[in-house]
Enzyme design. Structure first.
Site, short mmCIF file in Angstrom:
data_model
loop_
_atom_site.label_atom_id
_atom_site.label_comp_id
_atom_site.label_asym_id
_atom_site.label_seq_id
_atom_site.Cartn_x
_atom_site.Cartn_y
_atom_site.Cartn_z
N ASP A 9 0.81 -1.23 0.00
CA ASP A 9 0.00 0.00 0.00
C ASP A 9 0.85 1.28 0.00
O ASP A 9 1.52 1.59 0.99
CB ASP A 9 -0.92 0.02 1.22
CG ASP A 9 -1.77 -1.24 1.35
OD1 ASP A 9 -1.26 -2.35 1.06
OD2 ASP A 9 -2.93 -1.12 1.78
N HIS A 69 -10.24 0.71 0.00
CA HIS A 69 -10.25 2.16 -0.23
C HIS A 69 -10.39 2.53 -1.71
O HIS A 69 -10.24 3.70 -2.07
CB HIS A 69 -8.97 2.79 0.33
CG HIS A 69 -8.95 2.86 1.83
ND1 HIS A 69 -9.76 3.72 2.55
CD2 HIS A 69 -8.26 2.16 2.75
CE1 HIS A 69 -9.54 3.56 3.84
NE2 HIS A 69 -8.64 2.61 3.99
N HIS A 179 -0.60 -2.69 6.33
CA HIS A 179 0.50 -1.72 6.29
C HIS A 179 1.69 -2.14 7.15
O HIS A 179 2.63 -1.38 7.33
CB HIS A 179 0.04 -0.31 6.69
CG HIS A 179 -0.93 0.30 5.73
ND1 HIS A 179 -1.11 1.66 5.61
CD2 HIS A 179 -1.77 -0.26 4.82
CE1 HIS A 179 -2.03 1.92 4.69
NE2 HIS A 179 -2.44 0.75 4.19
FE LIG Z 1 -4.05 0.24 2.83
FE LIG Z 2 -7.08 -1.68 2.73
#
Ligand SMILES: [Fe+2]
Ligand SMILES: [Fe+2]
Length: 271
Positions: A9, A69, A179
């Site tokens: 990410d 997202h 993350h």
């Molecule tokens: Fe993310």
């Molecule tokens: Fe995510």
């Protein structure tokens, strides 16, 4: 041998600037043939814009995956159908804009990339990822044995389960979303490379890429607040996977985990 670089990410401007600036060096040092990045947090931590998509593709990224997202920047709802190299999770209900998989030609043959979203502790809860990814992998393997899966999810168990479920069917299953990079890189008995989470490409002194203080205060106060992307040095996280392109089996998986210093122009003045 075909070498795939996957980066987790990308968070905000610091993350995407570091990816764009360091991609040529990473490609050269690992002899990379194909680059995949997860871009779900590339726009200020929330989603991705058409411009950022184009910037990443121009910088040498072959495919951009996403996750929960994906629709945070509303213009993506219409843009995604114009750019097949930007994926949304494959297990969206039928009729959703965009696609969850792509097959691209390289000098060493075709590479398939599939993005799938897990369900435990995730919103929205999409279709069951297991039958969805099984079907998508089967379709991809009609074109190529080289299949890379970004499994976007919160829990280690669900991502390990989907990795094991695809052992021998996918070349690599790498997780995203938390993350935080895990240290469990391995090749399963059937030849599938696995890493439970790639980690992020974003500010290192942060909470998942966001400034520390507002997040800590949120946990203390329970009051709504803004969570700006943090500043400072960036950690680039991901993995390099080597695949035998003749049969799709993984040869190796090596984690990428680099701390990138702040460019001199952004270093705060002292004194
Ligand atoms: Fe993310
Ligand atoms: Fe995510």
């Amino acid at each position: 041998m075909l070498t795939i670089l996957f980066l987790g990410d990308v968070v905000g401007e610091p993350g995407r600037s570091a990816v764009i600036a360091n991609l040529p060096r990473l490609k050269e040092s690992h002899a990379v043939d194909f680059v995949i990045v997860n871009g779900e947090n590339a726009a200020g931590g929330r989603g991705i814009t058409p411009k950022i998509t184009i910037d990443l593709l121009r910088a040498g990224v072959s495919v951009i995956t996403t996750g929960d997202h994906v629709w945070d920047q509303k213009e993506i709802l219409t843009f995604i159908d114009t750019e097949p190299r930007l994926l949304r999770p494959v297990n969206y209900p039928a009729g959703a804009p965009g696609h969850g998989s792509i097959v691209l030609e390289t000098a060493k043959g075709k590479v398939a990339v599939i993005n799938v979203q897990m369900r435990t502790f995730m919103q929205p809860i999409l279709e069951n990822p297991f039958p969805a990814i099984e079907a998508a992998v089967a379709v991809a393997r009609r074109e190529t044995p080289v299949v890379f899966v970004d499994a976007h999810g919160e829990t280690t168990s669900e991502k390990i389960a989907i990795g094991r479920f695809l052992d021998g069917k996918a070349s690599a299953v790498v997780g995203t979303h938390t993350h935080v990079q895990t240290a469990d890189e391995q090749i399963f008995p059937g030849g599938t490379a696995f890493l439970c989470d790639a980690g992020m490409c974003g500010p290192a002194n942060s909470i998942l890429g966001r400034a520390v203080e507002p997040i800590v205060n949120r946990f203390i106060s329970n009051l709504p607040a803004l969570f700006p992307v943090a500043k400072g040095e960036v950690r680039l996280s991901g993995a390099v996977v080597q695949v035998d392109e003749t049969n799709g089996r993984a040869i190796s998986i090596t984690r990428v985990n680099e701390l990138i210093p702040v460019p001199p122009s952004e270093t705060p003045a002292t004194g």
